[in-house]
Design an enzyme around this catalytic site. Sequence first.
Site, PDB file in Angstrom:
ATOM      1  CE  LYS A   1      25.465  19.048  39.092  1.00  0.00           C
ATOM      2  NZ  LYS A   1      24.193  19.887  39.044  1.00  0.00           N
TER       3      LYS A   1
ATOM      4  N   GLY B   1      28.891  25.866  40.692  1.00  0.00           N
ATOM      5  CA  GLY B   1      29.106  26.119  41.859  1.00  0.00           C
ATOM      6  C   GLY B   1      29.030  25.016  42.832  1.00  0.00           C
ATOM      7  CG  HIS B   2      29.800  20.958  41.708  1.00  0.00           C
ATOM      8  ND1 HIS B   2      30.424  20.329  40.918  1.00  0.00           N
ATOM      9  CD2 HIS B   2      28.593  21.405  41.376  1.00  0.00           C
ATOM     10  CE1 HIS B   2      29.588  20.019  39.727  1.00  0.00           C
ATOM     11  NE2 HIS B   2      28.426  20.843  40.237  1.00  0.00           N
TER      12      HIS B   2
ATOM     13  CD  GLN C   1      26.475  24.198  34.318  1.00  0.00           C
ATOM     14  OE1 GLN C   1      26.669  23.661  33.594  1.00  0.00           O
ATOM     15  NE2 GLN C   1      27.097  25.171  35.028  1.00  0.00           N
TER      16      GLN C   1
HETATM   17  P1  IMP Z   1      24.793  30.505  31.514  1.00  0.00           P
HETATM   18  O1  IMP Z   1      25.122  28.989  31.648  1.00  0.00           O
HETATM   19  O2  IMP Z   1      25.572  31.372  32.521  1.00  0.00           O
HETATM   20  O3  IMP Z   1      24.769  30.737  30.122  1.00  0.00           O
HETATM   21  O4  IMP Z   1      23.291  30.328  31.938  1.00  0.00           O
HETATM   22  C1  IMP Z   1      22.216  29.909  31.544  1.00  0.00           C
HETATM   23  C2  IMP Z   1      21.054  29.341  32.222  1.00  0.00           C
HETATM   24  O5  IMP Z   1      21.640  28.143  33.119  1.00  0.00           O
HETATM   25  C3  IMP Z   1      20.695  30.341  33.418  1.00  0.00           C
HETATM   26  O6  IMP Z   1      19.114  30.166  33.440  1.00  0.00           O
HETATM   27  C4  IMP Z   1      21.505  29.994  34.755  1.00  0.00           C
HETATM   28  O7  IMP Z   1      20.611  30.422  35.600  1.00  0.00           O
HETATM   29  C5  IMP Z   1      21.567  28.364  34.345  1.00  0.00           C
HETATM   30  N1  IMP Z   1      22.584  27.829  35.060  1.00  0.00           N
HETATM   31  C6  IMP Z   1      24.075  27.896  34.705  1.00  0.00           C
HETATM   32  N2  IMP Z   1      24.733  27.121  35.463  1.00  0.00           N
HETATM   33  C7  IMP Z   1      24.083  26.660  36.475  1.00  0.00           C
HETATM   34  C8  IMP Z   1      24.113  25.958  37.559  1.00  0.00           C
HETATM   35  O8  IMP Z   1      25.375  25.393  38.192  1.00  0.00           O
HETATM   36  N3  IMP Z   1      22.983  25.913  38.366  1.00  0.00           N
HETATM   37  C9  IMP Z   1      21.688  26.332  38.074  1.00  0.00           C
HETATM   38  N4  IMP Z   1      21.623  26.922  37.053  1.00  0.00           N
HETATM   39  C10 IMP Z   1      22.606  27.145  36.178  1.00  0.00           C
END
Ligand code: IMP
Length: 425
Positions: free
Chosen positions: A16, A40-41, A223
């Site tokens: 994205k 992280g973009h 996400q």
């Molecule tokens: P949290 O957002 O840190 O609570 O993580 C919850 C889930 O979302 C985990 O499986 C993370 O690896 C996933 N996740 C959170 N942010 C990202 C992202 O930016 N890219 C991919 N996976 C993400």
Amino acid sequence: MPNTILIGSQWGDEGKGKIIDVLTAQADMIVRYQGGSNAGHTVIAEGEKRVLRLVPSGILHEGKVCVIGNGVVMNPLDLIDEIEMLRSTGIECKGRLYISTRTQMVMLYHRALDKADEAARPVGKKIGTTGRGIGPAYAAKVSRTGLRCGDMLIPEFPELVREQVLETNAKLAQLNAEPLDADEMVKTYIEAAEKLRPYIIDTIPLIHKADRAGQSILLEGAQGTMLDIDFGTYPFVTSSNPTSGGACIGSGLSPRRIDRVIGVIKAYTTRVGEGPFPTEDFGEVGKTLAERGHEFGAVTGRPRRCGWFDAVVARYAQMVNGVDFWTMTKLDVMDTLPEIKICVAYELDGKRIEDMPASAAELARCKPIYETMPGWLEETSNVTSMDQLPLKAKAYVERLVELSGGRLGILSVGPARESTIRVGI
Ligand code: IMP
């Protein structure tokens, strides 16, 4: 450009960052509407790679106004670091970056809780979070104990921080984790508030004024659909709504002012963290995709799980988000595969199903039903129009779009801005 919501259609990491960067050229205002520094973009501009976690990547384009919307959970310390990193590369955020007074904050104590909670979960129940405090910050929001950016502007702020640290210490004790020093925390956040004060405003009138003036607004999701707290593979999800519905809630722009939704979709699938992933490949294919696609988390550095394209996921994302145009990314990563599989449906307990099951336990039992296509075995990263694509690559892209519904808007064949083929938009 019409007011546009840009969403991730899979488990995040669809590329994205690059697409937002490409679309920003035509937008006036860029609004981030959910998530926090778990995102992280990655943007590669003028040969330099930058990873932005909170500041919309629109900041890299001169004159664009960037907003951190109320749906985001913002970590003040991360944001200060990011503002300083940008300043060191000659980009000044002051006067171009605005944070909503309604934006919730992720504090160090949320991070401590996130880590302690994850550590306390038994195997099989772990989420594999990014450890950035996202879940606890959203939990505080809905339990009405969260602190919002507007709180940094009021005299009671130090006391509010102290109260929250003491409350969190009680929870940390239950999880056998170390307590936090309340005095130190208060000091840290008073300093942070000083630095961030100039950026915090009521962003609702700002966004509406831009809209009324005919400016074009780009709402940037982080996400992806399958990590959505409502629509994703619950409980293996993040704690916000990355889907298009979340864009209005997280920004204050009315749904009636949205003109189109663009879904970013990778030509194969990846996932970071725990949770079901039916097309995951544990063999050579998974390895090739990971290596050629540099599939390592932009924030945590964790290796991403890789597998074939899943059209059940794509169709579901199309339904939930109302995708008008697809932006397909990373086609070039598949250039060396002699044979390519596409998951068109699942087999669940002996029956063929076409729709995404709501239960993560059921999804974990789903076996992909594949259709196979020949690989193109030619380089595509230098291609600049659809006509130049190898015929087999074109057939693959067309099949994915056909299976997913909607139309193709952009095809991306490499990380640089130049490796972008505009098709329908
Ligand atoms: P949290 O957002 O840190 O609570 O993580 C919850 C889930 O979302 C985990 O499986 C993370 O690896 C996933 N996740 C959170 N942010 C990202 C992202 O930016 N890219 C991919 N996976 C993400």
